[in-house]
Design a protein around this motif. Structure first.
Motif, PDB file in Angstrom:
ATOM      1  N   ALA A 154       0.842  -1.301  -0.203  1.00 33.47           N
ATOM      2  CA  ALA A 154      -0.255  -0.052  -0.128  1.00 33.47           C
ATOM      3  C   ALA A 154       0.972   1.316  -0.051  1.00 33.47           C
ATOM      4  O   ALA A 154       0.522   2.355  -0.643  1.00 33.47           O
ATOM      5  CB  ALA A 154      -0.849   0.061   1.079  1.00 33.47           C
ATOM      6  N   GLY A 155       1.996   1.284   0.669  1.00 37.20           N
ATOM      7  CA  GLY A 155       2.946   2.325   0.822  1.00 37.20           C
ATOM      8  C   GLY A 155       3.923   2.738  -0.416  1.00 37.20           C
ATOM      9  O   GLY A 155       4.664   3.499  -0.435  1.00 37.20           O
ATOM     10  N   ALA A 156       3.756   1.731  -1.323  1.00 42.36           N
ATOM     11  CA  ALA A 156       4.671   1.492  -2.473  1.00 42.36           C
ATOM     12  C   ALA A 156       4.053   2.231  -3.669  1.00 42.36           C
ATOM     13  O   ALA A 156       2.851   2.215  -3.863  1.00 42.36           O
ATOM     14  CB  ALA A 156       5.415   0.484  -2.738  1.00 42.36           C
ATOM     15  N   THR A 157       4.732   2.337  -4.809  1.00 42.68           N
ATOM     16  CA  THR A 157       4.136   2.699  -6.199  1.00 42.68           C
ATOM     17  C   THR A 157       4.583   1.540  -7.107  1.00 42.68           C
ATOM     18  O   THR A 157       5.731   1.330  -7.418  1.00 42.68           O
ATOM     19  CB  THR A 157       4.621   4.005  -6.724  1.00 42.68           C
ATOM     20  OG1 THR A 157       4.029   4.973  -5.442  1.00 42.68           O
ATOM     21  CG2 THR A 157       4.115   4.649  -7.883  1.00 42.68           C
ATOM     22  N   ASP A 158       3.582   1.243  -8.172  1.00 45.70           N
ATOM     23  CA  ASP A 158       3.831   0.474  -9.313  1.00 45.70           C
ATOM     24  C   ASP A 158       4.683   1.242 -10.263  1.00 45.70           C
ATOM     25  O   ASP A 158       4.138   1.985 -11.148  1.00 45.70           O
ATOM     26  CB  ASP A 158       2.612  -0.194  -9.883  1.00 45.70           C
ATOM     27  CG  ASP A 158       2.961  -1.084 -11.054  1.00 45.70           C
ATOM     28  OD1 ASP A 158       4.268  -0.923 -11.742  1.00 45.70           O
ATOM     29  OD2 ASP A 158       2.361  -2.076 -11.244  1.00 45.70           O
ATOM     30  N   PHE A 159       6.260   1.180 -10.373  1.00 43.75           N
ATOM     31  CA  PHE A 159       6.786   2.085 -11.128  1.00 43.75           C
ATOM     32  C   PHE A 159       6.811   1.870 -12.637  1.00 43.75           C
ATOM     33  O   PHE A 159       6.802   2.709 -13.464  1.00 43.75           O
ATOM     34  CB  PHE A 159       8.386   2.014 -10.751  1.00 43.75           C
ATOM     35  CG  PHE A 159       9.080   3.206 -11.056  1.00 43.75           C
ATOM     36  CD1 PHE A 159       8.658   4.511 -11.264  1.00 43.75           C
ATOM     37  CD2 PHE A 159      10.523   2.999 -11.364  1.00 43.75           C
ATOM     38  CE1 PHE A 159       9.350   5.599 -11.570  1.00 43.75           C
ATOM     39  CE2 PHE A 159      11.453   3.924 -11.709  1.00 43.75           C
ATOM     40  CZ  PHE A 159      10.959   5.418 -11.940  1.00 43.75           C
ATOM     41  N   ASP A 160       6.363   0.639 -12.741  1.00 42.01           N
ATOM     42  CA  ASP A 160       6.028   0.115 -14.354  1.00 42.01           C
ATOM     43  C   ASP A 160       5.097   0.801 -14.792  1.00 42.01           C
ATOM     44  O   ASP A 160       5.200   1.264 -16.107  1.00 42.01           O
ATOM     45  CB  ASP A 160       5.999  -1.369 -14.356  1.00 42.01           C
ATOM     46  CG  ASP A 160       7.279  -2.205 -14.222  1.00 42.01           C
ATOM     47  OD1 ASP A 160       8.309  -1.993 -14.837  1.00 42.01           O
ATOM     48  OD2 ASP A 160       7.540  -2.993 -13.443  1.00 42.01           O
ATOM     49  N   ARG A 161       3.938   0.956 -14.236  1.00 43.17           N
ATOM     50  CA  ARG A 161       2.920   1.380 -14.515  1.00 43.17           C
ATOM     51  C   ARG A 161       2.869   2.995 -14.585  1.00 43.17           C
ATOM     52  O   ARG A 161       2.586   3.593 -15.527  1.00 43.17           O
ATOM     53  CB  ARG A 161       1.501   1.222 -13.427  1.00 43.17           C
ATOM     54  CG  ARG A 161       0.476   1.949 -13.837  1.00 43.17           C
ATOM     55  CD  ARG A 161      -0.871   1.324 -12.975  1.00 43.17           C
ATOM     56  NE  ARG A 161      -0.963  -0.157 -13.284  1.00 43.17           N
ATOM     57  CZ  ARG A 161      -1.946  -0.720 -12.594  1.00 43.17           C
ATOM     58  NH1 ARG A 161      -2.782  -0.133 -11.597  1.00 43.17           N
ATOM     59  NH2 ARG A 161      -1.982  -2.050 -12.682  1.00 43.17           N
ATOM     60  N   VAL A 162       3.766   3.521 -13.757  1.00 47.35           N
ATOM     61  CA  VAL A 162       4.016   5.124 -13.941  1.00 47.35           C
ATOM     62  C   VAL A 162       4.636   5.421 -14.962  1.00 47.35           C
ATOM     63  O   VAL A 162       4.457   6.361 -16.019  1.00 47.35           O
ATOM     64  CB  VAL A 162       4.621   5.639 -12.692  1.00 47.35           C
ATOM     65  CG1 VAL A 162       4.873   7.108 -12.943  1.00 47.35           C
ATOM     66  CG2 VAL A 162       3.709   5.474 -11.552  1.00 47.35           C
ATOM     67  N   ILE A 163       5.742   4.397 -15.280  1.00 51.25           N
ATOM     68  CA  ILE A 163       6.505   4.858 -16.486  1.00 51.25           C
ATOM     69  C   ILE A 163       5.783   4.624 -17.884  1.00 51.25           C
ATOM     70  O   ILE A 163       5.778   5.455 -18.691  1.00 51.25           O
ATOM     71  CB  ILE A 163       7.705   3.993 -16.671  1.00 51.25           C
ATOM     72  CG1 ILE A 163       8.730   4.576 -15.565  1.00 51.25           C
ATOM     73  CG2 ILE A 163       8.463   4.053 -17.971  1.00 51.25           C
ATOM     74  CD1 ILE A 163       9.929   3.395 -15.357  1.00 51.25           C
ATOM     75  N   ALA A 164       4.833   3.686 -17.822  1.00 49.27           N
ATOM     76  CA  ALA A 164       4.091   3.356 -18.967  1.00 49.27           C
ATOM     77  C   ALA A 164       3.123   4.643 -19.450  1.00 49.27           C
ATOM     78  O   ALA A 164       2.544   4.548 -20.564  1.00 49.27           O
ATOM     79  CB  ALA A 164       3.180   2.304 -18.832  1.00 49.27           C
ATOM     80  N   ASP A 165       2.487   5.085 -18.512  1.00 50.51           N
ATOM     81  CA  ASP A 165       1.708   6.301 -18.421  1.00 50.51           C
ATOM     82  C   ASP A 165       2.350   7.466 -18.710  1.00 50.51           C
ATOM     83  O   ASP A 165       1.688   8.478 -19.131  1.00 50.51           O
ATOM     84  CB  ASP A 165       0.905   6.400 -17.304  1.00 50.51           C
ATOM     85  CG  ASP A 165      -0.011   5.341 -16.877  1.00 50.51           C
ATOM     86  OD1 ASP A 165      -0.608   4.650 -17.760  1.00 50.51           O
ATOM     87  OD2 ASP A 165      -0.682   5.174 -15.624  1.00 50.51           O
ATOM     88  N   VAL A 166       3.634   7.769 -18.990  1.00 51.74           N
ATOM     89  CA  VAL A 166       4.148   8.924 -19.435  1.00 51.74           C
ATOM     90  C   VAL A 166       3.999   9.082 -20.776  1.00 51.74           C
ATOM     91  O   VAL A 166       4.217   8.339 -21.702  1.00 51.74           O
ATOM     92  CB  VAL A 166       5.814   8.587 -19.014  1.00 51.74           C
ATOM     93  CG1 VAL A 166       6.668   9.579 -19.765  1.00 51.74           C
ATOM     94  CG2 VAL A 166       5.975   8.638 -17.777  1.00 51.74           C
TER      95      VAL A 166
END
Length: 543
Positions: A154-166
């Motif tokens: 819960a306290g972390a972020t899916d970095f793959d998804r954030v990069i994919a949305d750039v």
């Protein structure tokens, strides 16, 4: 003259423009050209920017050798953020110390690496990972960005998804807004291997690391057509500077593995027609001693090694690598201080006599008098020049003690200088021990033992002795199919080296992994000594 005064993003842009479609990076799961790698860097930098990473922020990177490590490192450099590589062998206390001492704002990690649950490890350090960051244990850690995660806490972020949305607009906004990065800005905080105590954070600038990489590439004679296999972990300066940035500054292809599997390494060297490689004595001896080793299948012409004369000669004769360079350095000097040139006479390269890089000064100082040691006499190696660190992060007192009053870095290493100004590293002062008043350098004894035809690896430490203070104890690994007893090895040593250097104890081991290895494939001598004292039933002097 060395090209100086550049920043990483500037060098990346130059390399991409010159070699867009050349291979830049290869591992078992990835194959990137310079153009495709640069695109990943653009997207990752924009993602970090959107998440609030800014110039001067400290971003810890807990990843194995991978394209993700590269794109994160280069992306942080684009913004002006500082990469803090995390040793993937760190346990809970070491990780907690590193993240807290470095004041990391973000950590980039993967869920699992080589069977290690990084999520669980970070959760042990900061339980708030299960809820909301920052937490009480690491009040500065605001972000945990996860690659390849099946279950993001819960306290972390899916970095793959954030990069994919750039989007391209995000990339352009990052370029426009991230501001000026200067060559003297801190690029990376390197936590030392910690062989004797908790690690210290070495602050290295863009100019420190890029200039060192340029200098090393000139000594190695690298061109953009080379294919450079390096197993050195990227969280170590032998990986970040001498592998990643050497590739970046020359345009050559870097090839690696997530861990040092000897059979896999030999296969990659053959299949990818690698022309260069690097390592220390342990790495090369493991390659040479493997049943799959066949020099006729290799294409190696050079590279570098931090190894003694016996191992250097074996690499030349048995591995048939004609132009290997000998290297000496330390994290605090970015790391390389001296390196022989690929076209130096073989004897100079095998014996380890090498010149400092242009603009780097080296001197050898008598430990007792503080005076410059006579030519050929051993003393502490001290360094001054553009490769020297800015200091240890948030450790002003320790930093001050590491420099002389006139500004020379005290390396803690023992060396000799010849009349040509070439330096030869003899051993580490902290590893030296005294046998009945005589100084003994473990590396020297190890070198002699490695001349025995049955021995694959050897490590020597001083252990307590009631009469002499300390005596040598040798821990050795036999080559497969070879036999040798403790008494036979001791008897073999006696006519070849001084009596006080002959091991009093010899023990055969299958591996040093359980005893203690650093991430740079060095045996931790303090742990080996403690292991030896226990295994041999000895007691510390005075106890």
């Amino acid at each position: 003259m060395l090209p100086r005064g550049k920043i990483l993003s500037e060098v990346l842009a130059e390399t991409v423009a010159a070699y867009p479609h050349n291979d830049a990076y290869v591992d078992p799961d990835s194959r990137e050209t310079w153009q495709s790698l640069a695109r990943k860097v653009d997207l990752t930098a924009a993602a970090l920017w959107k998440l609030g990473v800014r110039k001067g922020d400290h971003v810890a990177v807990m990843l194995g050798n991978s394209v993700q490590w590269l794109q994160t490192f280069f992306a942080c450099a684009r913004i002006g953020a500082v990469t803090v590589p995390v040793n993937t062998r760190f346990k809970t206390e070491e990780l907690a110390f590193c993240l807290k001492q470095a004041q990391a704002k973000a950590i980039v990690l993967t869920e699992q690496f080589l069977g290690i649950d990084f999520t669980a490890l970070l959760s042990d350090v900061e339980p708030a990972l299960a809820g909301t960051l920052p937490g009480d244990n690491l009040p500065r850690l605001a972000m945990a960005l996860m690659f390849d995660s099946q279950a993001v806490p819960a306290g972390a972020t899916d970095f793959d998804r954030v990069i994919a949305d750039v989007t391209d607009n995000d990339v352009n906004a990052c370029y426009a807004q991230c501001g000026r990065v200067d060559p003297d800005d801190i690029l990376l905080i390197q936590y030392t291997s910690g062989t004797t105590s908790f690690p210290k954070g070495v602050m290295l600038t863009h100019d420190n690391m890029l200039s060192d990489a340029y200098a090393v590439s000139l000594r190695m004679g690298i061109t953009s057509d080379d294919r450079y296999f390096s197993i050195r972990p990227f969280f170590h300066v032998a990986g970040s500077t001498l592998s990643v940035l050497v590739s970046l500054t020359t345009g050559c292809c870097l090839l690696t593995l997530p861990k040092f599997d000897v059979a896999q390494a030999l296969s990659l060297l053959e299949q990818e027609k690698c022309t260069l490689t690097s390592g220390n004595d342990t790495i090369f001896l493991m390659l040479l001693g493997h049943p799959d080793f066949d020099p006729s299948k290799l294409h190696l012409r050079g590279g570098w090694a931090a190894a003694g004369p016996e191992v250097m000669q074996k690499i030349h004769d048995q591995m048939q690598v004609p132009n290997l360079c000998n290297a000496y350095g330390l994290s605090e000097a970015s790391p390389n201080v001296v390196m022989s040139s690929w076209d130096d006479p073989l004897q100079l390269r095998t014996e380890g006599w090498a010149l400092p890089h242009d603009g780097v000064q080296v001197r050898v100082v008598d430990q007792n008098t503080g005076e410059i040691s006579p030519m050929g006499e051993p003393g502490e190696i001290q360094v001054k020049g553009w490769s020297v660190m800015r200091g240890y992060y948030n450790m002003p007192d320790v930093t001050a003690k590491t420099f002389t009053d006139d500004g020379w870095l005290k390396t803690g290493d023992l060396g000799k200088m010849n009349q040509e100004g070439r330096l030869k590293m003899v051993g580490r002062l902290k590893d030296m021990f005294r046998v009945g008043g005589e100084n003994v350098a473990p590396t020297e004894v190890e070198g002699f033992i490695l001349m025995h035809e049955a021995i694959e690896l050897a490590q020597v430490v001083g252990v307590p002795d009631d009469r002499l203070g300390e005596v040598p104890a040798a821990f050795v690994i036999l080559k497969k199919g070879r036999r040798c007893t403790s008494d036979e090895l001791i008897a073999w040593c006696k006519p070849r080296i001084s009596n006080f250097k002959v091991p009093r104890y010899v023990r055969f081991v299958d591996s040093f992994d359980e005893i203690g290895m650093t991430g740079s494939s060095k045996v931790q001598k303090n742990k080996l000594r403690a292991y030896a004292i226990n295994a041999l039933g000895l007691k510390e002097s005075g106890k």
